[in-house]
Structures are given as C-alpha cells and as structure tokens.
Design an enzyme around this catalytic site. Structure first.
Site, PDB file in Angstrom:
ATOM      1  N   LEU A 198       9.371 105.690  29.758  1.00 14.34           N
ATOM      2  CA  LEU A 198       8.143 106.014  29.033  1.00 14.34           C
ATOM      3  C   LEU A 198       7.878 107.511  29.188  1.00 14.34           C
ATOM      4  O   LEU A 198       7.584 107.992  30.279  1.00 14.34           O
ATOM      5  CB  LEU A 198       6.958 105.209  29.589  1.00 14.34           C
ATOM      6  CG  LEU A 198       7.144 103.687  29.652  1.00 14.34           C
ATOM      7  CD1 LEU A 198       5.869 103.015  30.142  1.00 14.34           C
ATOM      8  CD2 LEU A 198       7.574 103.130  28.294  1.00 14.34           C
ATOM      9  N   ALA A 235       6.223 109.529  26.480  1.00 13.74           N
ATOM     10  CA  ALA A 235       5.518 109.999  25.279  1.00 13.74           C
ATOM     11  C   ALA A 235       4.212 110.717  25.601  1.00 13.74           C
ATOM     12  O   ALA A 235       3.625 111.356  24.737  1.00 13.74           O
ATOM     13  CB  ALA A 235       5.236 108.815  24.360  1.00 13.74           C
ATOM     14  N   ARG A 250      -3.198 116.558  32.539  1.00 14.88           N
ATOM     15  CA  ARG A 250      -3.544 117.193  33.798  1.00 14.88           C
ATOM     16  C   ARG A 250      -2.597 118.331  34.195  1.00 14.88           C
ATOM     17  O   ARG A 250      -2.737 118.934  35.245  1.00 14.88           O
ATOM     18  CB  ARG A 250      -3.590 116.117  34.904  1.00 14.88           C
ATOM     19  CG  ARG A 250      -4.749 115.153  34.747  1.00 14.88           C
ATOM     20  CD  ARG A 250      -4.530 113.849  35.509  1.00 14.88           C
ATOM     21  NE  ARG A 250      -3.652 112.910  34.809  1.00 14.88           N
ATOM     22  CZ  ARG A 250      -3.349 111.687  35.257  1.00 14.88           C
ATOM     23  NH1 ARG A 250      -3.795 111.277  36.413  1.00 14.88           N
ATOM     24  NH2 ARG A 250      -2.560 110.890  34.551  1.00 14.88           N
ATOM     25  N   GLY A 271      -1.318 104.368  25.212  1.00 15.21           N
ATOM     26  CA  GLY A 271      -1.181 103.798  26.550  1.00 15.21           C
ATOM     27  C   GLY A 271       0.228 103.307  26.839  1.00 15.21           C
ATOM     28  O   GLY A 271       1.056 103.155  25.932  1.00 15.21           O
ATOM     29  N   ASN A 299       0.892 100.648  42.502  1.00 21.90           N
ATOM     30  CA  ASN A 299       2.003 100.460  41.568  1.00 21.90           C
ATOM     31  C   ASN A 299       2.792 101.756  41.391  1.00 21.90           C
ATOM     32  O   ASN A 299       2.224 102.801  41.083  1.00 21.90           O
ATOM     33  CB  ASN A 299       1.389 100.016  40.231  1.00 21.90           C
ATOM     34  CG  ASN A 299       2.381 100.046  39.089  1.00 21.90           C
ATOM     35  OD1 ASN A 299       3.573  99.846  39.289  1.00 21.90           O
ATOM     36  ND2 ASN A 299       1.879 100.283  37.885  1.00 21.90           N
ATOM     37  N   ALA A 301      31.036 156.890  37.318  1.00 20.68           N
ATOM     38  CA  ALA A 301      29.572 156.740  37.356  1.00 20.68           C
ATOM     39  C   ALA A 301      28.960 157.199  36.045  1.00 20.68           C
ATOM     40  O   ALA A 301      29.360 158.211  35.478  1.00 20.68           O
ATOM     41  CB  ALA A 301      29.024 157.562  38.509  1.00 20.68           C
ATOM     42  N   SER A 304      33.027 160.653  35.005  1.00 20.18           N
ATOM     43  CA  SER A 304      31.597 160.334  35.072  1.00 20.18           C
ATOM     44  C   SER A 304      30.842 160.805  33.836  1.00 20.18           C
ATOM     45  O   SER A 304      31.255 161.747  33.154  1.00 20.18           O
ATOM     46  CB  SER A 304      30.979 161.013  36.297  1.00 20.18           C
ATOM     47  OG  SER A 304      31.587 160.487  37.454  1.00 20.18           O
TER      48      SER A 304
HETATM   49  C1  UD1 Z   1       0.648 104.727  35.616  1.00 20.86           C
HETATM   50  C2  UD1 Z   1       0.254 103.270  35.882  1.00 20.86           C
HETATM   51  C3  UD1 Z   1      -0.257 103.140  37.293  1.00 20.86           C
HETATM   52  C4  UD1 Z   1       0.786 103.618  38.280  1.00 20.86           C
HETATM   53  C5  UD1 Z   1       1.255 105.017  37.941  1.00 20.86           C
HETATM   54  C6  UD1 Z   1       2.469 105.341  38.795  1.00 20.86           C
HETATM   55  C7  UD1 Z   1      -0.505 102.440  33.718  1.00 20.86           C
HETATM   56  C8  UD1 Z   1      -1.674 102.019  32.915  1.00 20.86           C
HETATM   57  N1  UD1 Z   1      -0.761 102.889  34.953  1.00 20.86           N
HETATM   58  O1  UD1 Z   1      -0.529 105.506  35.707  1.00 20.86           O
HETATM   59  O2  UD1 Z   1      -0.592 101.799  37.570  1.00 20.86           O
HETATM   60  O3  UD1 Z   1       0.251 103.565  39.585  1.00 20.86           O
HETATM   61  O4  UD1 Z   1       1.647 105.126  36.567  1.00 20.86           O
HETATM   62  O5  UD1 Z   1       2.871 106.668  38.629  1.00 20.86           O
HETATM   63  O6  UD1 Z   1       0.605 102.341  33.274  1.00 20.86           O
HETATM   64  N2  UD1 Z   1       3.184 107.268  28.465  1.00 20.86           N
HETATM   65  C9  UD1 Z   1       3.681 106.961  27.212  1.00 20.86           C
HETATM   66  N3  UD1 Z   1       2.824 106.623  26.220  1.00 20.86           N
HETATM   67  C10 UD1 Z   1       1.478 106.537  26.410  1.00 20.86           C
HETATM   68  C11 UD1 Z   1       0.974 106.848  27.694  1.00 20.86           C
HETATM   69  C12 UD1 Z   1       1.851 107.190  28.706  1.00 20.86           C
HETATM   70  O7  UD1 Z   1       4.890 107.016  26.991  1.00 20.86           O
HETATM   71  O8  UD1 Z   1       0.765 106.214  25.454  1.00 20.86           O
HETATM   72  C13 UD1 Z   1       4.120 107.666  29.543  1.00 20.86           C
HETATM   73  C14 UD1 Z   1       3.807 109.013  30.124  1.00 20.86           C
HETATM   74  O9  UD1 Z   1       4.551 110.034  29.452  1.00 20.86           O
HETATM   75  C15 UD1 Z   1       4.242 108.875  31.586  1.00 20.86           C
HETATM   76  C16 UD1 Z   1       4.136 107.390  31.860  1.00 20.86           C
HETATM   77  O10 UD1 Z   1       3.995 106.755  30.603  1.00 20.86           O
HETATM   78  O11 UD1 Z   1       5.572 109.283  31.791  1.00 20.86           O
HETATM   79  C17 UD1 Z   1       2.937 107.053  32.734  1.00 20.86           C
HETATM   80  O12 UD1 Z   1       1.759 107.509  32.105  1.00 20.86           O
HETATM   81  P1  UD1 Z   1       0.605 108.209  32.922  1.00 20.86           P
HETATM   82  O13 UD1 Z   1      -0.477 108.549  31.993  1.00 20.86           O
HETATM   83  O14 UD1 Z   1       1.138 109.274  33.777  1.00 20.86           O
HETATM   84  O15 UD1 Z   1       0.122 106.978  33.831  1.00 20.86           O
HETATM   85  P2  UD1 Z   1      -0.639 107.036  35.209  1.00 20.86           P
HETATM   86  O16 UD1 Z   1      -2.074 107.313  34.953  1.00 20.86           O
HETATM   87  O17 UD1 Z   1       0.062 107.920  36.148  1.00 20.86           O
HETATM   88 CA    CA Z   2       1.729 109.337  35.973  1.00 26.50          CA
END
Ligand code: UD1
Ligand code: CA
Length: 457
Positions: free
Chosen positions: A10, A12, A17, A80, A173, A384, A409
């Site tokens: 994942l 995207a 932050r 998400g 997690n 040089a 040089s």
């Molecule tokens: C997520 C988990 C959390 C876990 C943590 C571990 C969820 C809801 N929460 O939180 O339980 O403890 O990771 O590091 O999953 N991404 C997508 N598409 C989206 C949103 C996110 O591809 O629409 C990808 C992001 O690029 C990232 C990953 O998913 O690589 C995790 O997303 P992020 O927003 O960092 O989740 P956390 O808040 O860290």
């Molecule tokens: Ca994360």
C-alpha cells in the site's frame, strides 16, 4: 506454500506528516527511496508476484520504479487503507494465489525474515497480522484481545475509547497482514468509513472476520523496531540511522576495515569486498563497488563509482559515476564526474576535475586541471592548469592526448584537437591545431624585455 502467496504494497498515501510534495514512499533513506527497501525485503519470498497500490504522486512513483509499472494499481482517491485494498482486489484475487500478504509501503526496515515469520506463524488463519509492542504506542492501531487472549479487533488510536475497548495493552498493529483471499474477499463490502478519519480502514477487517467466526491470528513480534511505520521526519531519520548501522556493521563483520564507523554512510546497493579500507566521514551511495585493497580517505562523497584493488582516494574528493583503476591515486580535493575513467596507476591530484574522460595507464594530472571529453593515452603528463576547452556554447568536442605526451603548465587545448604521441606542449600555450607525434608546439605571445632604467634623453 509461498508460491501460492502474492504480495500487495500500500503506497498511495500522501504522507501529510512529512510536509513534502514528494509521495512519502519516495522519501529517501541512505539515498534510496523508502519503497525500494520494501521491495528488497519482499522479493526473496514473492519474486515477481508483488503488486503496488499507488495514488498520490503516482507518476513520480512510476518514474522511480519503471520496471514495476505493470504491477501498479492506481487508487485515484485515497480513501484509506481498506479502500486501497478494495481497489487492488481484482488484480490480487485474479493472480491465482491463495493468500495475499498486504504491507504498508512506509515500513522500510521490514526484513525478509519478518515476512517469513508471519507466513510460518500464521498457521491456517484466514486473516493474520503482525503486532508489536513499541516503547510508545503513539498513533498505531491498538490490538484488542478478549480474556482468553484471542484477537477481537484492531482499533485505530483516534477511535480508541477506553470505556468501550478496555485498558490499552501496548500491543499495536505493525501494518503487515496475511489474508486468505477466499475468506476475506466477502468482507470487503462490509467496510465503513464511520470513524474519526472518515476513511475505510483495512484494520476493520479484523473485527469483521472475528464476527463471521473466521480464524484470526495476531503474530506478536515484541519490541521489534524494524516493523515501525514511518510517518514523520523524525521517524524517517531514526529509521535511516538504524539502517545505516545495520549496513556498516554488516560490512565490518565481513572484513571491511571501517574506521570511525559512526560517520560512515553506505547505501543499500553498494558492494564492498573484505580487505577494503574506509576512513570516517565518507558517504558511498548508488551502485558503487569497492574492491579488496582499495582505500577511501575521509570526507569523500561517492556515488555510482567503482574502485579497483590498490587504488587510493585521498581526503575531500567528490566522485560520481567514475571508474578508478588498480593502484590509481585520486585527490586530495579531486572531482571525478560521470564517465571519468582512470586506467591503472594513473593519478589525479588536487583541484582536478574530470568528466567523460579517460586517463591512460600511469598518466598524471596532478594539479588544477579540467579534462572534459578527453582521451589521454598511457604515460602522459598533464601539467598544472591545463584546460580542455571542450564547449563552444553549443556543442562539445573531444581532445586526444597521445601516449607519452607532455602538456606544459597553463595550457588551453581548444577542442577538437589532437596532441600526438610523445609530443610536447610548451607552458602557457593555447593549442588550436593538431600536433604531430613527437613534435613540440609553442603557442604563446613572445616575451619582450624592456629596460626600466633607460636614460631619458
Ligand atoms: C496504519 C494502520 C495502523 C497501523 C499502522 C502501522 C490503518 C487504518 N491503520 O496506520 O493500524 O498501526 O499503519 O504502521 O491501516 N495508503 C494507501 N491508500 C490510502 C491510505 C494509505 O495506499 O488511501 C498507504 C500509505 O501510503 C501507507 C500505508 O497505506 O504506506 C499506511 O497508511 P498510513 O496513513 O501511514 O497509516 P497509519 O496511520 O500509519
Ligand atoms: Ca504509517
């Protein structure tokens, strides 16, 4: 079992932050994008069977990994982690695999061992995930278990309600899941964005699976910091330090002499043979190769360059895309740019710049010189202050310096021009015409001496 498992990264998300216009997975650690490390950890297990969900800055991610494009799935709107899985589902489920390992792309410290551990410890679970007990559970999703320690749900930090979910246990997690596709597929439609973030959470699948009576397993990895996700500059820098130490220690253990190792940075694709020696405050990036018996002095920056046995790079050099041959000497204070090739025993000294140029065996350019688009034969001496004038404002031209030639040089060699074998150029010359083998060229204003004490009449 592993050939019936595919992987899905994942990647995207924007990484709000990080305060950067670059997608988070392209933020670099030791000069390489975060996502590369995830690929490296997954590849030994999954080979080609790795899909990636991209979205924010998808073009940039594709440009960084063009060879993986075919396995990208675009999540146009980032609703998400659960939504990311929904978008990729057809591709994942259509791959013929029985299981899919889903992993957050912001977890660059993950190791192949951790991936294998989840697979082996998952048993025959329908849904397994990795959990950790970090020193600070911060923003991680919290694992909720019942009184028999069976997993009930993962609740995101924002949505955690002590009165509903009970006291926090510290188990969170890690963002790596193993899903049995047949079992989890039917749950996807049940995801709702009814939470504080208004997002579809992959983590809600855990609660849904438990409700349906599926077998859910939380595989605990204790305080393993390698599984921490990266969400902020501070977390990235801390992960980078961990990786840096891991790589440097590994080379030391394999017999590379690294002095002052706390100040040495080595990228993940650099290869260094046992018996090489490196002094502190050195950065080595890209696909650089350092052979046994090569010596790299301090305060040197290196990228995509190779160093043959017995060569020595002295302090304060900048080396990019160069090839340093056996027993060569470079620096101090030299700059080798892409295409600089030093043949055996050649030497480049202080304030010498080379670009797309070859210095023949045993040749020397010891001080204050620019060699651009030049070919210097063996045994030549470049004095040089020699400059190859390779650029007329529009085009680049080549300079050839023959075997055994001697360039005095402060010489300007106006390319295209050839200095013949064993030819000699007098100091201070501006050379615009070819010089035949063994001839001497002198091209400078004649000196006139005037007597300052001539009597006035
Ligand atoms: C997520 C988990 C959390 C876990 C943590 C571990 C969820 C809801 N929460 O939180 O339980 O403890 O990771 O590091 O999953 N991404 C997508 N598409 C989206 C949103 C996110 O591809 O629409 C990808 C992001 O690029 C990232 C990953 O998913 O690589 C995790 O997303 P992020 O927003 O960092 O989740 P956390 O808040 O860290
Ligand atoms: Ca994360």
């Amino acid at each position: 079992m592993t050939n019936t498992i595919s992987a899905l990264i994942l990647a995207a998300g924007k990484g709000t932050r990080m305060y950067s216009s670059r997608p988070k997975v392209l933020q670099t650690l030791l000069g390489e994008p975060m996502l590369l490390y995830v690929y490296k950890a997954l590849e030994p297990v999954f080979g080609e069977r790795i899909h990636t969900v991209v979205g924010f800055g998808a073009d940039q991610v594709e440009a960084a990994f063009p060879q993986r494009r075919d396995n990208f799935v675009v999540q146009a709107e980032q609703l998400g982690t659960g939504h990311a899985l929904q978008v990729a589902w057809d591709k994942v489920a259509g791959s013929g695999a029985e299981y899919c390992m889903v992993i957050n792309g912001d977890t660059p410290l993950v190791t192949t061992e951790a991936v294998e551990k989840l697979i082996s410890r998952a048993g025959r679970a329908d849904l397994a995930f990795m959990s950790i007990n970090p020193p600070d559970p911060a923003a991680f999703g919290r694992v909720v278990r019942d009184k028999d320690s069976l997993v009930k749900a993962i609740v995101e930090a924002k949505d955690y309600d002590l009165s509903v979910h009970g006291p926090v246990t510290g188990e969170v997690n890690a963002g790596i899941y193993l899903l049995r596709l047949d079992a989890v597929g039917p749950l996807l439609d049940g995801l709702r964005a009814e939470n504080k973030s208004g997002e579809y959470y992959i983590t809600d699948l855990v609660g849904l699976a438990v409700e349906r009576g599926l077998k859910v397993e939380g595989v605990s990895c204790g305080a393993d910091v390698n599984l921490m996700g990266i969400n902020s500059p501070r977390e990235l820098i801390s992960a980078e330090q961990t990786l840096r130490r891991r790589i440097v220690d590994d080379f030391i253990d394999r017999g590379v002499m690294i002095h002052n190792p706390d100040t040495v940075i080595i990228g993940p694709d650099v290869s260094i043979e046992p018996g090489a020696e490196i002094f502190g405050h050195v950065e080595i990036y890209g696909r650089s190769e350092v052979k046994a018996g090569a010596l790299l002095g301090s305060y040197t920056y290196i990228i995509d360059s190779t160093f043959a046995p017995g060569c020595e790079v002295r302090q304060f050099c900048h080396v990019e895309g160069a090839e340093v041959g056996p027993d060569c000497q470079v620096g101090p204070y030299a700059r080798l740019r892409p295409g600089a090739v030093l043949r055996e025993r050649s030497r480049v000294g202080n304030f010498v710049e080379m670009k797309k140029s070859e210095l023949g065996a045993g040749s020397k350019a010891s001080h204050l010189t620019y060699l651009g688009d030049a070919e210097v034969g063996p045994g030549a001496n470049v004095g040089a202050g020699t400059i190859t004038c390779n650029y007329d404002g529009k085009n680049k031209f080549r300079t050839i310096i023959g075997e055994g030639a001697f360039i005095g040089s402060n010489t300007a060699l106006v390319a295209p021009v050839t200095v013949g074998r064993d030819a000699l150029v007098a100091a201070g010359s501006t050379i615009t015409k070819d010089i035949p083998d063994e001839w001497t060229a002198i091209a400078r204003g004649k000196q006139t001496n005037l007597n300052r004490k001539m009597k006035k009449s």
